[in-house]
Design a protein around this motif. Structure first.
Motif, mmCIF file in Angstrom:
data_model
loop_
_atom_site.group_PDB
_atom_site.id
_atom_site.type_symbol
_atom_site.label_atom_id
_atom_site.label_comp_id
_atom_site.label_asym_id
_atom_site.label_seq_id
_atom_site.Cartn_x
_atom_site.Cartn_y
_atom_site.Cartn_z
ATOM 1 N N UNK A 58 0.825 -1.203 0.000
ATOM 2 C CA UNK A 58 0.000 0.000 0.000
ATOM 3 C C UNK A 58 0.861 1.256 0.000
ATOM 4 N N UNK A 59 0.202 2.353 -0.340
ATOM 5 C CA UNK A 59 0.806 3.676 -0.259
ATOM 6 C C UNK A 59 -0.042 4.483 0.704
ATOM 7 N N UNK A 60 0.610 5.111 1.674
ATOM 8 C CA UNK A 60 -0.077 5.980 2.628
ATOM 9 C C UNK A 60 0.198 7.418 2.216
ATOM 10 N N UNK A 61 -0.857 8.181 1.968
ATOM 11 C CA UNK A 61 -0.725 9.602 1.639
ATOM 12 C C UNK A 61 -0.921 10.383 2.930
ATOM 13 N N UNK A 62 0.062 11.227 3.279
ATOM 14 C CA UNK A 62 0.010 11.916 4.571
ATOM 15 C C UNK A 62 0.545 13.337 4.457
ATOM 16 N N UNK A 63 -0.039 14.227 5.263
ATOM 17 C CA UNK A 63 0.471 15.599 5.319
ATOM 18 C C UNK A 63 1.723 15.674 6.180
ATOM 19 N N UNK A 64 1.881 14.741 7.094
ATOM 20 C CA UNK A 64 3.080 14.641 7.933
ATOM 21 C C UNK A 64 3.720 13.269 7.719
ATOM 22 N N UNK A 65 4.393 13.070 6.592
ATOM 23 C CA UNK A 65 4.937 11.744 6.295
ATOM 24 C C UNK A 65 5.996 11.280 7.281
ATOM 25 N N UNK A 66 6.673 12.196 7.944
ATOM 26 C CA UNK A 66 7.682 11.819 8.924
ATOM 27 C C UNK A 66 7.091 11.052 10.089
ATOM 28 N N UNK A 67 5.877 11.415 10.492
ATOM 29 C CA UNK A 67 5.194 10.708 11.576
ATOM 30 C C UNK A 67 4.909 9.267 11.174
ATOM 31 N N UNK A 68 4.300 9.086 10.019
ATOM 32 C CA UNK A 68 3.952 7.748 9.536
ATOM 33 C C UNK A 68 5.224 6.922 9.348
ATOM 34 N N UNK A 69 6.249 7.530 8.786
ATOM 35 C CA UNK A 69 7.504 6.818 8.549
ATOM 36 C C UNK A 69 8.120 6.349 9.866
ATOM 37 N N UNK A 70 8.015 7.153 10.905
ATOM 38 C CA UNK A 70 8.556 6.764 12.212
ATOM 39 C C UNK A 70 7.847 5.517 12.744
ATOM 40 N N UNK A 71 6.529 5.451 12.580
ATOM 41 C CA UNK A 71 5.786 4.274 13.032
ATOM 42 C C UNK A 71 6.104 3.070 12.145
ATOM 43 N N UNK A 72 6.279 3.296 10.851
ATOM 44 C CA UNK A 72 6.638 2.199 9.940
ATOM 45 C C UNK A 72 7.984 1.581 10.312
ATOM 46 N N UNK A 73 8.912 2.403 10.742
ATOM 47 C CA UNK A 73 10.226 1.883 11.128
ATOM 48 C C UNK A 73 10.127 0.938 12.319
ATOM 49 N N UNK A 74 9.166 1.179 13.207
ATOM 50 C CA UNK A 74 8.968 0.290 14.356
ATOM 51 C C UNK A 74 8.231 -0.980 13.922
ATOM 52 N N UNK A 75 7.185 -0.826 13.108
ATOM 53 C CA UNK A 75 6.373 -1.977 12.698
ATOM 54 C C UNK A 75 7.064 -2.823 11.628
ATOM 55 N N UNK A 76 7.970 -2.224 10.876
ATOM 56 C CA UNK A 76 8.818 -2.904 9.896
ATOM 57 C C UNK A 76 8.103 -3.711 8.810
ATOM 58 N N UNK A 77 7.060 -3.142 8.173
ATOM 59 C CA UNK A 77 6.506 -3.851 7.015
ATOM 60 C C UNK A 77 7.475 -3.713 5.841
ATOM 61 N N UNK A 78 7.388 -4.630 4.904
ATOM 62 C CA UNK A 78 8.342 -4.608 3.788
ATOM 63 C C UNK A 78 7.824 -3.879 2.559
ATOM 64 N N UNK A 79 6.531 -3.624 2.487
ATOM 65 C CA UNK A 79 5.987 -3.112 1.237
ATOM 66 C C UNK A 79 4.982 -1.972 1.416
ATOM 67 N N UNK A 80 5.304 -1.027 2.287
ATOM 68 C CA UNK A 80 4.446 0.145 2.510
ATOM 69 C C UNK A 80 5.273 1.397 2.197
ATOM 70 N N UNK A 81 4.699 2.266 1.357
ATOM 71 C CA UNK A 81 5.357 3.529 1.024
ATOM 72 C C UNK A 81 4.555 4.691 1.580
ATOM 73 N N UNK A 82 5.244 5.793 1.845
ATOM 74 C CA UNK A 82 4.582 7.001 2.335
ATOM 75 C C UNK A 82 4.833 8.109 1.311
ATOM 76 N N UNK A 83 3.762 8.820 0.956
ATOM 77 C CA UNK A 83 3.844 9.923 0.000
ATOM 78 C C UNK A 83 3.289 11.178 0.671
ATOM 79 N N UNK A 84 4.050 12.253 0.613
ATOM 80 C CA UNK A 84 3.596 13.523 1.190
ATOM 81 C C UNK A 84 2.563 14.173 0.277
ATOM 82 N N UNK A 85 1.534 14.732 0.880
ATOM 83 C CA UNK A 85 0.515 15.474 0.122
ATOM 84 C C UNK A 85 0.365 16.873 0.699
#
Length: 85
Positions: A58-85
């Protein structure tokens, strides 16, 4: 969204709600995420990130991508991208 055989995207609905293990993963993400400076842990962002990690590809669209990316680093999925909007 996933591509269907007809080549058109199709929305995937969550078939099950979070269980106790999922809530623990959210709590772990909230406690361990290296959030950007001056940010506080956000349970909604952590839940969105967990949903993305559970679905995968999946791709997560976020106004604060740094927040989502920080949580992704803990959860460690292999196939999730974050896109800033």
């Amino acid at each position: 969204m996933r591509e269907t055989k007809a080549g058109r995207p199709e929305r995937l609905a969550c078939a099950t709600g979070p269980d106790l293990a999922d809530w623990r993963r959210v709590g772990t993400a909230l406690g361990r995420a290296a959030l950007p400076v001056k940010k506080r842990p956000d349970a909604v962002d952590a839940c969105v990130t967990l949903a993305a990690a559970r679905h995968g590809s999946v791709v997560v669209f976020a106004t604060d991508p740094g927040d989502i990316q920080a949580y992704l680093e803990v959860l460690a999925p292999t196939d999730v991208r974050v896109v800033a909007v």
